[in-house]
Design an enzyme around this catalytic site. Structure first.
Site, PDB file in Angstrom:
ATOM      1  N   LYS A 181       3.904  10.100 -33.513  1.00 35.98           N
ATOM      2  CA  LYS A 181       2.723   9.247 -33.526  1.00 35.98           C
ATOM      3  C   LYS A 181       1.703   9.783 -34.523  1.00 35.98           C
ATOM      4  CE  LYS A 181       4.236   6.475 -30.388  1.00 35.98           C
ATOM      5  NZ  LYS A 181       4.744   5.144 -30.830  1.00 35.98           N
ATOM      6  N   GLU A 212       8.954  12.083 -29.917  1.00 35.87           N
ATOM      7  CA  GLU A 212       8.118  10.911 -30.168  1.00 35.87           C
ATOM      8  C   GLU A 212       7.196  11.259 -31.330  1.00 35.87           C
ATOM      9  OE1 GLU A 212       6.938   6.918 -29.331  1.00 35.87           O
ATOM     10  OE2 GLU A 212       8.693   8.144 -28.832  1.00 35.87           O
ATOM     11  N   ASP A 244      11.914   7.794 -31.363  1.00 34.68           N
ATOM     12  CA  ASP A 244      11.495   7.851 -32.761  1.00 34.68           C
ATOM     13  C   ASP A 244      12.351   8.800 -33.589  1.00 34.68           C
ATOM     14  OD1 ASP A 244       9.471   6.053 -32.274  1.00 34.68           O
ATOM     15  OD2 ASP A 244       7.927   7.580 -32.002  1.00 34.68           O
TER      16      ASP A 244
END
Length: 241
Positions: A106, A104, A73
């Site tokens: 999220k 990452e 990401d």
């Protein structure tokens, strides 16, 4: 007398990031769109405030053996000394030697997503990196030792209560190998990092988590030094295959 306030400037920075992440969470219903928008908020923050020697982007990482990481990401990579960064049909591919950190991103933190982030980070750290001797006016420096690649997790919220506490620590310590997460941010609550001097994770609850995380990341990047001199010819061999 100046009317500037450093405290107010830093508060505004955090409020902007937190508002943008909260808006993404409330506005986007499609998981893919929500994920892309959240990643873009973090990438924008890092690209704006990190020194210009660094660049942040969603990318794959590749090594000279032709191995690729999973899609990451947020990749923080070198733009000062790296001789090439590939872009193909909108996809960015970064050589492993150029990578400083991977994250990452999220919406919320939970055990499943921590494990997923660890898997993503491991896919980058397991790639091979080259390091050539560095010529200089007085001779040649030996090959630079490979710096550790930082790994982490960026979210807006957490499924745990407290958000930063024993449950997060259990998830983080479940993978102490290549998937280790060095630092991260839960923007609505605080940030965390692994303290090597104490050999454990520290969790910081605060009013301006995004700003505190940014400062912690910059400090850790400073200690990372500079990326190694990449062996371009090791990549060039693929031209004949």
């Amino acid at each position: 007398m100046s009317q500037w306030s450093l405290s107010q400037l830093l508060s505004s920075l955090h409020e902007d990031v937190q508002l943008r992440l909260a808006t993404v969470r409330k506005t986007f219903n499609h998981p893919g769109s929500k994920g892309d928008a959240s990643e873009n908020v973090w990438i924008s923050l890092l690209d704006t405030y990190l020194p210009k020697r660094y660049q942040a982007a969603k990318a794959h990482v590749v090594d000279s053996q032709g191995n690729f990481s999973q899609q990451i990401d947020v990749v923080i990579f070198d733009r000062q000394y790296s001789p090439f960064i590939f872009t193909y049909e909108g996809e960015i591919i970064v050589p492993a030697e150029s990578v400083y950190a991977v994250f990452e991103a999220k919406q919320t933190a939970n055990a499943e997503l921590v494990a997923y982030a660890q898997q993503k980070v491991a896919s980058v750290r397991q790639l091979q990196r080259t390091s050539l001797p560095i010529p200089h006016a007085g001779g040649v420096y030996p090959p630079k030792a490979l710096m550790p690649i930082l790994g982490g997790l960026l979210t807006f919220e957490s499924d745990w209560s407290p958000a930063l506490g024993p449950s997060l620590e259990r998830a983080l310590t479940a993978n102490p190998g290549d998937g280790r997460l060095d630092l991260g941010c839960v923007a609505a609550h605080g940030h965390f990092f692994f303290d090597h001097s104490k050999d454990r994770y520290l969790f910081v609850n605060e009013n301006k988590p995004a700003t505190a995380f940014l400062f912690k990341l910059i400090a850790q990047l400073q200690f990372s030094g500079t990326v190694p001199m990449i062996d371009v010819e090791a990549y060039g061999q693929w031209l004949t295959k």
